[in-house]
Scaffold this motif. Structure first.
Motif, PDB file in Angstrom:
ATOM      1  N   VAL A 125      -6.900  24.882  29.938  1.00 48.32           N
ATOM      2  CA  VAL A 125      -7.358  24.510  31.284  1.00 48.32           C
ATOM      3  C   VAL A 125      -8.865  24.772  31.366  1.00 48.32           C
ATOM      4  O   VAL A 125      -9.332  25.803  30.870  1.00 48.32           O
ATOM      5  CB  VAL A 125      -6.644  25.363  32.367  1.00 48.32           C
ATOM      6  N   ILE A 132     -12.294  31.110  31.336  1.00 51.04           N
ATOM      7  CA  ILE A 132     -11.775  31.791  30.127  1.00 51.04           C
ATOM      8  C   ILE A 132     -11.447  30.842  28.974  1.00 51.04           C
ATOM      9  O   ILE A 132     -11.004  31.291  27.925  1.00 51.04           O
ATOM     10  CB  ILE A 132     -10.585  32.753  30.387  1.00 51.04           C
ATOM     11  N   VAL A 135      -1.304  35.053  39.001  1.00 54.34           N
ATOM     12  CA  VAL A 135      -2.142  34.141  38.208  1.00 54.34           C
ATOM     13  C   VAL A 135      -3.139  34.911  37.342  1.00 54.34           C
ATOM     14  O   VAL A 135      -3.495  34.460  36.249  1.00 54.34           O
ATOM     15  CB  VAL A 135      -2.899  33.142  39.126  1.00 54.34           C
ATOM     16  N   ASP A 153      -7.976  46.541  40.717  1.00 55.78           N
ATOM     17  CA  ASP A 153      -8.006  46.392  39.258  1.00 55.78           C
ATOM     18  C   ASP A 153      -6.557  46.410  38.765  1.00 55.78           C
ATOM     19  O   ASP A 153      -5.909  47.455  38.772  1.00 55.78           O
ATOM     20  CB  ASP A 153      -8.813  47.530  38.627  1.00 55.78           C
ATOM     21  N   LEU A 154      -6.079  45.264  38.334  1.00 56.52           N
ATOM     22  CA  LEU A 154      -4.667  45.130  37.953  1.00 56.52           C
ATOM     23  C   LEU A 154      -4.314  45.851  36.661  1.00 56.52           C
ATOM     24  O   LEU A 154      -3.144  45.893  36.276  1.00 56.52           O
ATOM     25  CB  LEU A 154      -4.285  43.649  37.853  1.00 56.52           C
ATOM     26  N   SER A 201     -11.164  33.026  40.764  1.00 54.16           N
ATOM     27  CA  SER A 201     -11.667  32.109  39.739  1.00 54.16           C
ATOM     28  C   SER A 201     -10.575  31.162  39.262  1.00 54.16           C
ATOM     29  O   SER A 201      -9.385  31.400  39.493  1.00 54.16           O
ATOM     30  CB  SER A 201     -12.187  32.948  38.550  1.00 54.16           C
ATOM     31  N   LYS A 212       2.578  37.072  27.115  1.00 56.50           N
ATOM     32  CA  LYS A 212       3.099  35.903  27.830  1.00 56.50           C
ATOM     33  C   LYS A 212       4.583  35.660  27.481  1.00 56.50           C
ATOM     34  O   LYS A 212       5.358  35.248  28.350  1.00 56.50           O
ATOM     35  CB  LYS A 212       2.253  34.664  27.515  1.00 56.50           C
ATOM     36  N   TYR A 221      -1.981  38.694  23.349  1.00 56.70           N
ATOM     37  CA  TYR A 221      -1.917  37.668  24.399  1.00 56.70           C
ATOM     38  C   TYR A 221      -0.597  36.893  24.303  1.00 56.70           C
ATOM     39  O   TYR A 221       0.105  36.723  25.300  1.00 56.70           O
ATOM     40  CB  TYR A 221      -3.116  36.716  24.264  1.00 56.70           C
ATOM     41  N   ILE A 273      -7.696  28.925  37.989  1.00 59.63           N
ATOM     42  CA  ILE A 273      -6.420  28.416  38.523  1.00 59.63           C
ATOM     43  C   ILE A 273      -6.093  29.098  39.863  1.00 59.63           C
ATOM     44  O   ILE A 273      -5.637  28.451  40.808  1.00 59.63           O
ATOM     45  CB  ILE A 273      -5.287  28.651  37.497  1.00 59.63           C
ATOM     46  N   ASP A 330      -7.949  40.123  43.702  1.00 62.98           N
ATOM     47  CA  ASP A 330      -8.705  40.036  42.436  1.00 62.98           C
ATOM     48  C   ASP A 330      -9.524  41.309  42.283  1.00 62.98           C
ATOM     49  O   ASP A 330      -9.535  42.150  43.197  1.00 62.98           O
ATOM     50  CB  ASP A 330      -9.612  38.784  42.441  1.00 62.98           C
ATOM     51  N   THR A 350     -11.385  26.364  32.685  1.00 62.45           N
ATOM     52  CA  THR A 350     -11.758  27.501  33.544  1.00 62.45           C
ATOM     53  C   THR A 350     -12.697  28.390  32.734  1.00 62.45           C
ATOM     54  O   THR A 350     -12.835  28.198  31.508  1.00 62.45           O
ATOM     55  CB  THR A 350     -10.518  28.335  33.958  1.00 62.45           C
TER      56      THR A 350
HETATM   57  P1  NAI Z   1     -10.142  32.829  35.015  1.00 68.68           P
HETATM   58  O1  NAI Z   1     -10.865  33.776  34.149  1.00 68.68           O
HETATM   59  O2  NAI Z   1     -10.892  31.720  35.665  1.00 68.68           O
HETATM   60  O3  NAI Z   1      -9.363  33.640  36.151  1.00 68.68           O
HETATM   61  C1  NAI Z   1      -8.672  34.822  35.870  1.00 68.68           C
HETATM   62  C2  NAI Z   1      -8.811  35.731  37.093  1.00 68.68           C
HETATM   63  O4  NAI Z   1      -8.054  36.933  36.820  1.00 68.68           O
HETATM   64  C3  NAI Z   1     -10.267  36.146  37.369  1.00 68.68           C
HETATM   65  O5  NAI Z   1     -10.621  35.903  38.724  1.00 68.68           O
HETATM   66  C4  NAI Z   1     -10.278  37.627  37.024  1.00 68.68           C
HETATM   67  O6  NAI Z   1     -11.190  38.390  37.819  1.00 68.68           O
HETATM   68  C5  NAI Z   1      -8.817  38.011  37.306  1.00 68.68           C
HETATM   69  N1  NAI Z   1      -8.518  39.253  36.606  1.00 68.68           N
HETATM   70  C6  NAI Z   1      -8.606  39.494  35.268  1.00 68.68           C
HETATM   71  N2  NAI Z   1      -8.361  40.787  35.019  1.00 68.68           N
HETATM   72  C7  NAI Z   1      -8.134  41.383  36.223  1.00 68.68           C
HETATM   73  C8  NAI Z   1      -7.852  42.714  36.625  1.00 68.68           C
HETATM   74  N3  NAI Z   1      -7.790  43.729  35.744  1.00 68.68           N
HETATM   75  N4  NAI Z   1      -7.659  42.957  37.939  1.00 68.68           N
HETATM   76  C9  NAI Z   1      -7.742  41.968  38.843  1.00 68.68           C
HETATM   77  N5  NAI Z   1      -8.016  40.681  38.537  1.00 68.68           N
HETATM   78  C10 NAI Z   1      -8.222  40.401  37.236  1.00 68.68           C
HETATM   79  O7  NAI Z   1      -8.947  32.245  34.133  1.00 68.68           O
HETATM   80  P2  NAI Z   1      -7.790  31.176  34.440  1.00 68.68           P
HETATM   81  O8  NAI Z   1      -7.852  30.182  33.382  1.00 68.68           O
HETATM   82  O9  NAI Z   1      -7.805  30.760  35.866  1.00 68.68           O
HETATM   83  O10 NAI Z   1      -6.522  32.079  34.154  1.00 68.68           O
HETATM   84  C11 NAI Z   1      -5.437  32.206  35.040  1.00 68.68           C
HETATM   85  C12 NAI Z   1      -4.173  32.419  34.247  1.00 68.68           C
HETATM   86  O11 NAI Z   1      -3.907  31.255  33.477  1.00 68.68           O
HETATM   87  C13 NAI Z   1      -4.214  33.591  33.263  1.00 68.68           C
HETATM   88  O12 NAI Z   1      -3.014  34.325  33.371  1.00 68.68           O
HETATM   89  C14 NAI Z   1      -4.302  32.910  31.897  1.00 68.68           C
HETATM   90  O13 NAI Z   1      -3.726  33.686  30.878  1.00 68.68           O
HETATM   91  C15 NAI Z   1      -3.521  31.636  32.172  1.00 68.68           C
HETATM   92  N6  NAI Z   1      -3.810  30.532  31.241  1.00 68.68           N
HETATM   93  C16 NAI Z   1      -5.048  29.962  31.199  1.00 68.68           C
HETATM   94  C17 NAI Z   1      -5.316  28.930  30.301  1.00 68.68           C
HETATM   95  C18 NAI Z   1      -6.673  28.303  30.191  1.00 68.68           C
HETATM   96  O14 NAI Z   1      -6.896  27.525  29.246  1.00 68.68           O
HETATM   97  N7  NAI Z   1      -7.606  28.564  31.085  1.00 68.68           N
HETATM   98  C19 NAI Z   1      -4.256  28.418  29.413  1.00 68.68           C
HETATM   99  C20 NAI Z   1      -2.967  29.064  29.566  1.00 68.68           C
HETATM  100  C21 NAI Z   1      -2.768  30.086  30.460  1.00 68.68           C
END
Ligand code: NAI
Length: 234
Positions: free
Chosen positions: A167, A171, A61, A37-38, A10, A138, A134, A12, A28, A169
């Motif tokens: 971003v 979340i 990521v 499961d991380l 998903s 980070k 959170y 990024i 993932d 996405t």
């Molecule tokens: P997203 O929700 O689209 O993707 C996150 C991915 O991490 C998902 O595919 C999810 O299944 C996976 N994930 C979560 N928990 C997991 C687990 N226990 N085991 C395996 N996989 C797991 O979110 P996004 O936005 O792509 O997030 C990516 C990174 O960017 C994260 O670390 C987030 O903290 C960071 N971030 C995002 C921002 C935003 O506004 N979207 C802003 C700043 C940082």
């Protein structure tokens, strides 16, 4: 050579998979080359053993937002990159790069460096609400990455973090809930829009590449200038 991308299903992580192309393998909790499961260290160690050497990079990521449970946030955002990196280290070739996706919200964490070090070294996180956990996860991730850069420099492995602002996405809605809709909207107002996943994936891909060979132990803020605007205009 192969680059492992966590959170590949998903946002990024998915954009980074597309950007890297055939060299990328995804991890993932669903819909990935490696399903894991991380939040479960034993699963991480088991999946790491099944990933073939050599690797030329790891992009951590995957992450949980501040709406999740504090313990799970620290497990996925901080401990998982640590455990996975340690397990995969023997498989990384010289010249490899490790990137962890952090967040500009790490700047809001008021923990001293010594406290972050104690947490990284296995100390328990106190009970706290998700948004604080959170920020802490980070901030500690940034500190861990800097320490890893120092530790791995002899093996020619670089370690850096990327800190995005908001971003677009799935979340982002969770961040609106945990950080406040107004604050998230204000960021877009100041710089015109939120980041697209590809805006961040391009920065990660650069840091993974040899073009970034002299960048090590640093955090790259990728917020479209939001924090600069705030620092200059208030
Ligand atoms: P997203 O929700 O689209 O993707 C996150 C991915 O991490 C998902 O595919 C999810 O299944 C996976 N994930 C979560 N928990 C997991 C687990 N226990 N085991 C395996 N996989 C797991 O979110 P996004 O936005 O792509 O997030 C990516 C990174 O960017 C994260 O670390 C987030 O903290 C960071 N971030 C995002 C921002 C935003 O506004 N979207 C802003 C700043 C940082």
């Amino acid at each position: 050579m192969t680059i492992l991308v966590t959170g590949s299903a998903s946002g990024i992580g998915a954009a980074l998979m597309e950007r890297i192309g055939r060299e990328a393998v995804g991890l993932d909790r669903h819909s990935a080359d490696f399903v894991c499961d991380l939040s479960n260290p034993a699963e991480i160690t088991a999946v790491a053993a099944s990933i073939k050497a050599p690797l030329s990079g790891i992009a951590h990521v995957a992450g949980l937002p501040g709406t999740a449970d504090a313990e799970a946030i620290v497990a996925v955002n901080l401990r998982a990159p640590m455990v996975l990196t340690k397990a995969l280290l023997p498989k990384l070739s010289p010249g490899s790069a490790i990137i962890a996706v952090s967040s500009v919200t790490a700047l809001r964490c008021d923990w001293a460096m010594e406290q972050l070090d104690a947490l990284i070294d296995g100390g328990a996180a106190p009970v706290m609400e998700g948004a604080r956990a959170y920020e802490l996860s980070k901030a500690a991730l940034n500190r861990w990455a800097m320490r890893q850069a120092v530790e791995l420099r002899g093996q020619q492995i670089r370690v850096n973090t990327v800190s995005p602002g908001p971003v677009e996405t799935p979340i982002l809605a969770d961040f609106e809930a945990s950080i406040g809709k107004d604050r998230i909207a204000a960021a877009a107002q100041k710089v015109g829009r939120h980041a697209a996943p590809a805006d961040i994936a391009d920065v990660i891909a650069f840091l993974l590449s040899d073009n970034a060979r002299w960048i090590n132990g640093t955090d790259v803020k990728a917020d479209g200038g939001y924090h600069a605007v705030r620092a200059v205009e208030g």
